[in-house]
Design a protein around this motif. Structure first.
Motif, PDB file in Angstrom:
ATOM      1  N   PRO A 214       0.803  -1.242   0.000  1.00 41.48           N
ATOM      2  CA  PRO A 214       0.000   0.000   0.000  1.00 41.48           C
ATOM      3  C   PRO A 214       0.827   1.279   0.000  1.00 41.48           C
ATOM      4  O   PRO A 214       0.323   2.344  -0.327  1.00 41.48           O
ATOM      5  N   ASN A 215       2.106   1.147   0.395  1.00 37.92           N
ATOM      6  CA  ASN A 215       2.957   2.342   0.410  1.00 37.92           C
ATOM      7  C   ASN A 215       3.382   2.771  -0.996  1.00 37.92           C
ATOM      8  O   ASN A 215       3.816   3.904  -1.193  1.00 37.92           O
ATOM      9  N   GLU A 216       3.266   1.852  -1.944  1.00 36.38           N
ATOM     10  CA  GLU A 216       3.617   2.185  -3.324  1.00 36.38           C
ATOM     11  C   GLU A 216       2.418   2.813  -4.015  1.00 36.38           C
ATOM     12  O   GLU A 216       1.329   2.225  -4.061  1.00 36.38           O
ATOM     13  N   TYR A 217       2.623   3.986  -4.545  1.00 34.66           N
ATOM     14  CA  TYR A 217       1.537   4.756  -5.147  1.00 34.66           C
ATOM     15  C   TYR A 217       2.014   5.353  -6.469  1.00 34.66           C
ATOM     16  O   TYR A 217       3.120   5.890  -6.566  1.00 34.66           O
ATOM     17  N   PHE A 218       1.162   5.201  -7.481  1.00 35.92           N
ATOM     18  CA  PHE A 218       1.529   5.687  -8.811  1.00 35.92           C
ATOM     19  C   PHE A 218       0.517   6.742  -9.261  1.00 35.92           C
ATOM     20  O   PHE A 218      -0.682   6.564  -9.110  1.00 35.92           O
ATOM     21  N   LYS A 219       1.012   7.847  -9.802  1.00 39.12           N
ATOM     22  CA  LYS A 219       0.129   8.881 -10.327  1.00 39.12           C
ATOM     23  C   LYS A 219       0.817   9.598 -11.487  1.00 39.12           C
ATOM     24  O   LYS A 219       2.019   9.892 -11.428  1.00 39.12           O
ATOM     25  N   CYS A 220       0.047   9.857 -12.539  1.00 44.68           N
ATOM     26  CA  CYS A 220       0.569  10.652 -13.653  1.00 44.68           C
ATOM     27  C   CYS A 220      -0.562  11.483 -14.246  1.00 44.68           C
ATOM     28  O   CYS A 220      -1.729  11.125 -14.125  1.00 44.68           O
ATOM     29  N   SER A 221      -0.203  12.591 -14.833  1.00 47.22           N
ATOM     30  CA  SER A 221      -1.190  13.473 -15.465  1.00 47.22           C
ATOM     31  C   SER A 221      -1.089  13.342 -16.979  1.00 47.22           C
ATOM     32  O   SER A 221      -0.051  12.927 -17.517  1.00 47.22           O
ATOM     33  N   PHE A 222      -2.168  13.689 -17.653  1.00 48.67           N
ATOM     34  CA  PHE A 222      -2.167  13.626 -19.120  1.00 48.67           C
ATOM     35  C   PHE A 222      -3.021  14.747 -19.695  1.00 48.67           C
ATOM     36  O   PHE A 222      -3.925  15.260 -19.034  1.00 48.67           O
ATOM     37  N   LYS A 223      -2.709  15.097 -20.922  1.00 51.52           N
ATOM     38  CA  LYS A 223      -3.546  16.049 -21.674  1.00 51.52           C
ATOM     39  C   LYS A 223      -4.554  15.297 -22.523  1.00 51.52           C
ATOM     40  O   LYS A 223      -5.716  15.674 -22.620  1.00 51.52           O
ATOM     41  N   ILE A 224      -4.074  14.220 -23.166  1.00 49.16           N
ATOM     42  CA  ILE A 224      -4.961  13.344 -23.950  1.00 49.16           C
ATOM     43  C   ILE A 224      -4.588  11.903 -23.631  1.00 49.16           C
ATOM     44  O   ILE A 224      -3.414  11.527 -23.659  1.00 49.16           O
TER      45      ILE A 224
END
Length: 360
Positions: A214-224
């Protein structure tokens, strides 16, 4: 004379009950027609496919209310009293024509319950999936999570002209982790000739936790960010039939004689006997409806519904509870599914005896 009194309340009750049960689907179909521009032919097909299943429930309800209304009018106008004053047993005049109608409707309902309704139900499910491929936004509802494709739950604040606003998608992955995708906008691009269905999302982010850590967390943003649902969507047209969507022949072919008493077989037997039992529910409703109408002397349709609804609810509650008990193996499926008819019919015969005896 009795049939003339009976036919009008029967058809009017049938129309009212069918309309009430159809209301839930009507708003959804109207939304698909007006907002999502689904063609009228597809909407009409869905209406035709949904009606047989609804009729399997509304026909027995209508015959009970019609009996209570028509015979109740005879009783309230003292026509029953006039028969008895002339030494005539009212049941000898009233019972044969209405019982004949019940038998005819039972014979009509056999193919309706066993073949027509299951096929129509499955066809409506298949058509919904086909519409979902050509225009998935038609199956979505604003501010409500909806599962269209396996493993994906969609949510949109607003849907306008096939454009989704403030989209949230939860994707259940094979390792049981959940990927959450959010975007300000999104729209589906469907190309049936290439078996392609893409959801093009704009201005959003992807978040995911590792279920093992649970300590591993992934996040990324995108335009499309495009999501291709082509393989999932087109595989969904190859639908599996549920037990309700199976005809009697389908159920008989799936029953394994050597596996008698198993949970899977019990479900098949329950559905097989349920279809037949529901087809003959007209007769118990007639047997209890006639003495109730003579006893309570109410000619109003609202009064008939007030008297009839507890009987209808009792019948369906007994059928639902019998289905659960039989599936768990605590009662033979045939007994469980026919017991509601037997209880209602036995109560009706007892009331007929009591009302006949009380007027001698």
């Amino acid at each position: 004379y009795i049939l003339r009194e009976f036919i009008d309340p029967f058809f009017s009750s049938l129309c009212v009950f069918t309309f009430i049960l159809f209301l839930g689907n009507m708003f959804r179909l109207a939304n698909m027609l007006v907002k999502e521009r689904i063609n009228m032919l597809s909407i009409l097909k869905l209406v035709v496919y949904l009606l047989p299943f609804i009729l399997t429930y509304t026909l027995p309800m209508a015959i009970l209310v019609a009996t209570l209304t028509s015979i109740g009018r005879l009783s309230s106008d003292n026509e029953i009293t006039a028969m008895k004053a002339n030494g005539i047993n009212p049941y000898r005049i009233i019972m044969p024509p209405i019982l004949a109608v019940a038998v005819i409707l039972s014979l009509v309902s056999l193919p309706l319950n066993n073949t027509i309704a299951p096929k129509a139900n499955f066809s409506s499910k298949k058509l919904f999936k086909e519409i979902g491929i050509l225009n998935p936004s038609a199956l979505l509802e604003e501010k409500k999570p909806i599962k269209i494709f396996k493993g994906y739950t969609f949510y949109a604040d607003k849907i306008r002209n096939n454009i989704l606003y403030n989209v949230v998608i939860h994707q259940l992955k094979p390792d049981s982790s959940v990927r959450t995708i959010t975007a300000k906008q999104g729209h589906f691009i469907s190309k049936p000739e290439h078996k392609s269905l893409v959801l093009k999302l704009k201005e959003g982010s992807i978040e995911e936790f590792n279920p093992k850590n649970p300590n591993e967390y992934f996040k990324c943003s995108f335009k499309i960010y495009p999501i291709d649902f082509g393989s999932i969507a087109y595989d969904m047209i190859k639908l599996k039939k549920s037990y309700i969507e199976m005809t009697s022949n389908d159920l008989k072919n799936k029953i394994i004689p050597k596996a008698f008493g198993t949970k899977a077989n019990n479900k098949l037997y329950v559905e097989l006997y349920r279809k037949t039992s529901l087809s003959f529910s007209f007769i118990p409703f007639i047997l209890i409806g006639i003495p109730l109408s003579i006893r309570y002397r109410r000619s109003s349709k609202f009064a008939a519904i007030g008297i009839g609804m507890p009987v209808i609810l009792l019948h369906y509650l007994l059928m639902i509870s019998g289905s659960i008990i039989a599936q768990k193996g605590y009662m033979p499926p045939a007994v469980a599914m026919w017991l509601p008819n037997i209880i209602i019919a036995a109560t009706g015969i007892y009331l007929i005896y009591k009302t006949s005896y009380s007027h001698k």
